[in-house]
Motif scaffolding. Structure first.
Motif, PDB file in Angstrom:
ATOM      1  N   ASP A   1       0.792  -1.231   0.000  1.00 42.74           N
ATOM      2  CA  ASP A   1       0.000   0.000   0.000  1.00 42.74           C
ATOM      3  C   ASP A   1       0.823   1.279   0.000  1.00 42.74           C
ATOM      4  N   SER A   2       2.094   1.201   0.343  1.00 42.91           N
ATOM      5  CA  SER A   2       2.898   2.406   0.518  1.00 42.91           C
ATOM      6  C   SER A   2       4.220   2.316  -0.246  1.00 42.91           C
ATOM      7  N   LYS A   3       4.393   3.222  -1.173  1.00 42.16           N
ATOM      8  CA  LYS A   3       5.642   3.264  -1.946  1.00 42.16           C
ATOM      9  C   LYS A   3       6.834   3.527  -1.027  1.00 42.16           C
ATOM     10  N   GLU A   4       6.648   4.383  -0.018  1.00 46.05           N
ATOM     11  CA  GLU A   4       7.731   4.692   0.913  1.00 46.05           C
ATOM     12  C   GLU A   4       8.146   3.453   1.710  1.00 46.05           C
ATOM     13  N   SER A   5       7.165   2.690   2.157  1.00 43.51           N
ATOM     14  CA  SER A   5       7.477   1.463   2.898  1.00 43.51           C
ATOM     15  C   SER A   5       8.176   0.451   1.998  1.00 43.51           C
ATOM     16  N   ALA A   6       7.742   0.369   0.753  1.00 42.98           N
ATOM     17  CA  ALA A   6       8.373  -0.553  -0.190  1.00 42.98           C
ATOM     18  C   ALA A   6       9.830  -0.159  -0.424  1.00 42.98           C
ATOM     19  N   GLN A   7      10.094   1.123  -0.569  1.00 43.37           N
ATOM     20  CA  GLN A   7      11.467   1.592  -0.763  1.00 43.37           C
ATOM     21  C   GLN A   7      12.306   1.352   0.488  1.00 43.37           C
ATOM     22  N   PHE A   8      11.714   1.596   1.650  1.00 43.53           N
ATOM     23  CA  PHE A   8      12.415   1.360   2.910  1.00 43.53           C
ATOM     24  C   PHE A   8      12.789  -0.115   3.034  1.00 43.53           C
ATOM     25  N   PHE A   9      11.847  -0.996   2.718  1.00 39.75           N
ATOM     26  CA  PHE A   9      12.112  -2.430   2.776  1.00 39.75           C
ATOM     27  C   PHE A   9      13.247  -2.812   1.834  1.00 39.75           C
ATOM     28  N   GLU A  10      13.232  -2.300   0.614  1.00 35.98           N
ATOM     29  CA  GLU A  10      14.280  -2.629  -0.353  1.00 35.98           C
ATOM     30  C   GLU A  10      15.648  -2.159   0.150  1.00 35.98           C
ATOM     31  N   THR A  11      15.685  -1.020   0.805  1.00 32.02           N
ATOM     32  CA  THR A  11      16.944  -0.511   1.381  1.00 32.02           C
ATOM     33  C   THR A  11      17.460  -1.454   2.456  1.00 32.02           C
ATOM     34  N   LEU A  12      16.582  -1.849   3.376  1.00 30.97           N
ATOM     35  CA  LEU A  12      16.993  -2.760   4.448  1.00 30.97           C
ATOM     36  C   LEU A  12      17.399  -4.125   3.872  1.00 30.97           C
ATOM     37  N   LYS A  13      16.637  -4.605   2.912  1.00 30.12           N
ATOM     38  CA  LYS A  13      16.942  -5.906   2.301  1.00 30.12           C
ATOM     39  C   LYS A  13      18.318  -5.879   1.632  1.00 30.12           C
ATOM     40  N   ALA A  14      18.621  -4.804   0.948  1.00 32.43           N
ATOM     41  CA  ALA A  14      19.935  -4.675   0.304  1.00 32.43           C
ATOM     42  C   ALA A  14      21.055  -4.671   1.336  1.00 32.43           C
ATOM     43  N   GLN A  15      20.815  -4.058   2.482  1.00 35.38           N
ATOM     44  CA  GLN A  15      21.827  -4.055   3.554  1.00 35.38           C
ATOM     45  C   GLN A  15      22.049  -5.464   4.075  1.00 35.38           C
ATOM     46  N   VAL A  16      20.990  -6.220   4.274  1.00 33.49           N
ATOM     47  CA  VAL A  16      21.115  -7.598   4.753  1.00 33.49           C
ATOM     48  C   VAL A  16      21.888  -8.424   3.727  1.00 33.49           C
TER      49      VAL A  16
END
Length: 100
Positions: free
Chosen positions: A81-96
């Motif tokens: 539902d949220s583009k910002e949350s999706a971008q935040f998740f992708e950032t964290l996932k890339a860090q992992v």
């Protein structure tokens, strides 16, 4: 099995670092906003980046597996539902994934 454990720990660590929360706080019963956010994003990251079961993830976070399922569904809907949350998740996932 140890590999999965390390990856769940990485997800927890990345979320904790982002929110300025220690691993001990994430595993504790504290419910402050930052701790809750770190805990739930860490659980979601672990679900998304590992093959660990809900039970395994729950053990790492010292929570019941049903809590992990609820968190996964909730964050999944939020990301949808949220583009910002999706971008935040992708950032964290890339860090992992960068720490593997």
């Amino acid at each position: 099995m140890p590999r999965t454990r390390n990856h769940v720990d990485l997800a927890m660590r990345v979320a904790g670092e982002h929110f300025g929360v220690s691993i001990a706080d994430i595993r504790s019963q504290r419910r402050s906003r930052n701790v809750h956010a770190a805990r739930t994003w860490g659980m979601y990251l672990a679900c998304a980046t590992t093959e660990a079961s809900y039970e395994e993830i729950g053990k790492h976070f010292r929570r019941d597996h049903t809590i992990v399922r609820v968190v996964e569904r909730g964050r999944s809907h939020e990301i949808d539902d949220s583009k910002e949350s999706a971008q935040f998740f992708e950032t964290l996932k890339a860090q992992v994934q960068g720490l593997r």
